[in-house]
Design a protein around this motif. Sequence first.
Motif, PDB file in Angstrom:
ATOM      1  N   PRO A 157       0.795  -1.226   0.000  1.00  0.00           N
ATOM      2  CA  PRO A 157       0.000   0.000   0.000  1.00  0.00           C
ATOM      3  C   PRO A 157       0.831   1.281   0.000  1.00  0.00           C
ATOM      4  N   GLU A 158       2.035   1.206   0.548  1.00  0.00           N
ATOM      5  CA  GLU A 158       2.888   2.391   0.606  1.00  0.00           C
ATOM      6  C   GLU A 158       4.324   1.947   0.800  1.00  0.00           C
ATOM      7  N   LYS A 159       5.251   2.851   0.511  1.00  0.00           N
ATOM      8  CA  LYS A 159       6.634   2.473   0.775  1.00  0.00           C
ATOM      9  C   LYS A 159       6.918   2.609   2.261  1.00  0.00           C
ATOM     10  N   GLY A 160       7.893   1.848   2.701  1.00  0.00           N
ATOM     11  CA  GLY A 160       8.225   1.874   4.114  1.00  0.00           C
ATOM     12  C   GLY A 160       8.582   0.503   4.628  1.00  0.00           C
ATOM     13  N   LYS A 161       8.417   0.322   5.930  1.00  0.00           N
ATOM     14  CA  LYS A 161       8.849  -0.898   6.605  1.00  0.00           C
ATOM     15  C   LYS A 161       7.656  -1.813   6.894  1.00  0.00           C
ATOM     16  N   TYR A 162       7.905  -3.091   6.662  1.00  0.00           N
ATOM     17  CA  TYR A 162       6.924  -4.143   6.909  1.00  0.00           C
ATOM     18  C   TYR A 162       7.629  -5.268   7.653  1.00  0.00           C
ATOM     19  N   GLU A 163       6.839  -6.067   8.354  1.00  0.00           N
ATOM     20  CA  GLU A 163       7.397  -7.211   9.072  1.00  0.00           C
ATOM     21  C   GLU A 163       6.539  -8.431   8.815  1.00  0.00           C
ATOM     22  N   ILE A 164       7.213  -9.538   8.538  1.00  0.00           N
ATOM     23  CA  ILE A 164       6.540 -10.831   8.416  1.00  0.00           C
ATOM     24  C   ILE A 164       7.045 -11.684   9.565  1.00  0.00           C
ATOM     25  N   GLY A 165       6.121 -12.137  10.413  1.00  0.00           N
ATOM     26  CA  GLY A 165       6.446 -13.029  11.518  1.00  0.00           C
ATOM     27  C   GLY A 165       5.827 -14.389  11.242  1.00  0.00           C
ATOM     28  N   VAL A 166       6.599 -15.449  11.406  1.00  0.00           N
ATOM     29  CA  VAL A 166       6.117 -16.807  11.120  1.00  0.00           C
ATOM     30  C   VAL A 166       6.296 -17.663  12.362  1.00  0.00           C
ATOM     31  N   ILE A 167       5.197 -18.310  12.770  1.00  0.00           N
ATOM     32  CA  ILE A 167       5.198 -19.246  13.893  1.00  0.00           C
ATOM     33  C   ILE A 167       4.834 -20.618  13.343  1.00  0.00           C
ATOM     34  N   GLN A 168       5.547 -21.640  13.758  1.00  0.00           N
ATOM     35  CA  GLN A 168       5.183 -22.991  13.319  1.00  0.00           C
ATOM     36  C   GLN A 168       3.937 -23.420  14.099  1.00  0.00           C
ATOM     37  N   ALA A 169       3.001 -24.026  13.386  1.00  0.00           N
ATOM     38  CA  ALA A 169       1.727 -24.421  13.994  1.00  0.00           C
ATOM     39  C   ALA A 169       1.546 -25.943  13.948  1.00  0.00           C
ATOM     40  N   MET A 170       2.639 -26.662  14.192  1.00  0.00           N
ATOM     41  CA  MET A 170       2.566 -28.119  14.230  1.00  0.00           C
ATOM     42  C   MET A 170       2.358 -28.563  15.677  1.00  0.00           C
ATOM     43  N   ARG A 171       2.236 -29.853  15.897  1.00  0.00           N
ATOM     44  CA  ARG A 171       1.941 -30.363  17.238  1.00  0.00           C
ATOM     45  C   ARG A 171       3.137 -30.332  18.175  1.00  0.00           C
ATOM     46  N   ASN A 172       4.336 -30.258  17.633  1.00  0.00           N
ATOM     47  CA  ASN A 172       5.545 -30.326  18.453  1.00  0.00           C
ATOM     48  C   ASN A 172       5.855 -28.980  19.101  1.00  0.00           C
ATOM     49  N   ASP A 173       6.230 -29.023  20.380  1.00  0.00           N
ATOM     50  CA  ASP A 173       6.726 -27.810  21.027  1.00  0.00           C
ATOM     51  C   ASP A 173       8.063 -27.405  20.430  1.00  0.00           C
ATOM     52  N   ASN A 174       8.880 -28.384  20.106  1.00  0.00           N
ATOM     53  CA  ASN A 174      10.152 -28.158  19.423  1.00  0.00           C
ATOM     54  C   ASN A 174      10.159 -29.012  18.160  1.00  0.00           C
ATOM     55  N   LEU A 175      10.012 -28.366  17.027  1.00  0.00           N
ATOM     56  CA  LEU A 175       9.865 -29.059  15.748  1.00  0.00           C
ATOM     57  C   LEU A 175      11.241 -29.397  15.169  1.00  0.00           C
ATOM     58  N   PRO A 176      11.588 -30.696  15.072  1.00  0.00           N
ATOM     59  CA  PRO A 176      12.889 -31.074  14.527  1.00  0.00           C
ATOM     60  C   PRO A 176      12.875 -31.079  12.996  1.00  0.00           C
ATOM     61  N   GLY A 177      14.067 -30.995  12.425  1.00  0.00           N
ATOM     62  CA  GLY A 177      14.214 -31.199  10.989  1.00  0.00           C
ATOM     63  C   GLY A 177      14.084 -29.963  10.124  1.00  0.00           C
ATOM     64  N   ILE A 178      13.725 -28.828  10.678  1.00  0.00           N
ATOM     65  CA  ILE A 178      13.704 -27.590   9.906  1.00  0.00           C
ATOM     66  C   ILE A 178      15.018 -26.876  10.203  1.00  0.00           C
ATOM     67  N   GLU A 179      15.811 -26.657   9.168  1.00  0.00           N
ATOM     68  CA  GLU A 179      17.111 -26.020   9.347  1.00  0.00           C
ATOM     69  C   GLU A 179      17.021 -24.505   9.209  1.00  0.00           C
ATOM     70  N   ASP A 180      16.341 -24.054   8.163  1.00  0.00           N
ATOM     71  CA  ASP A 180      16.260 -22.624   7.880  1.00  0.00           C
ATOM     72  C   ASP A 180      14.874 -22.281   7.362  1.00  0.00           C
ATOM     73  N   LEU A 181      14.481 -21.039   7.625  1.00  0.00           N
ATOM     74  CA  LEU A 181      13.249 -20.494   7.085  1.00  0.00           C
ATOM     75  C   LEU A 181      13.584 -19.126   6.518  1.00  0.00           C
ATOM     76  N   GLY A 182      13.039 -18.847   5.354  1.00  0.00           N
ATOM     77  CA  GLY A 182      13.342 -17.565   4.734  1.00  0.00           C
ATOM     78  C   GLY A 182      12.158 -16.997   4.006  1.00  0.00           C
ATOM     79  N   VAL A 183      12.328 -15.733   3.618  1.00  0.00           N
ATOM     80  CA  VAL A 183      11.344 -15.026   2.813  1.00  0.00           C
ATOM     81  C   VAL A 183      12.067 -14.466   1.601  1.00  0.00           C
ATOM     82  N   LYS A 184      11.495 -14.716   0.449  1.00  0.00           N
ATOM     83  CA  LYS A 184      12.023 -14.205  -0.813  1.00  0.00           C
ATOM     84  C   LYS A 184      11.032 -13.188  -1.360  1.00  0.00           C
TER      85      LYS A 184
END
Length: 153
Positions: free
Chosen positions: A120-147
């Motif tokens: 909608p306009e130039k400036g700063k934005y933030e994307i926050g991602v939370i894992q929504a799986m059953r595990n409190d500590n989710l194994p096997g994910i090494e990296d998460l990124g946004v392109k």
Amino acid sequence: MRKILGLLAFIFLFSCNSSGEDVIMNSVNNKWGKKQEQKFNLEISDPQNPKNIIFVVRNNNEYPYSNIRFIVNFTNLQNKKKDVDTLNYVLAKPNGEWLGTGFGDTKEIFFQYKLNYKFPEKGKYEIGVIQAMRNDNLPGIEDLGVKIETAKP
């Protein structure tokens, strides 16, 4: 020797990212906690050009599921407007074979989040991602990124 150096220089020049793409990666160290929100800060300078927002996930053989669920908080930091999305992405075929690319145990896969999105306009934005799986500590994910890439007309 000159041919080899010339070929390496040619490959280097054409492999550089000049197509309006930015990738921000966060390491989750193979143990993504349910309360560990992964945050990605974006600076948008040309809101008139639509963008594609794509998630990048790197997983390995320790990941116990064939899918992954995210809760995404997309915030315009200028006016504090927040959109929340719940997303489900498939990481493996029904036979258990991982989707994505890569050698060895680690695979990288891209998931579309917003296509042809016009900020909608130039400036700063933030994307926050939370894992929504059953595990409190989710194994096997090494990296998460946004392109972020400029959408092609």
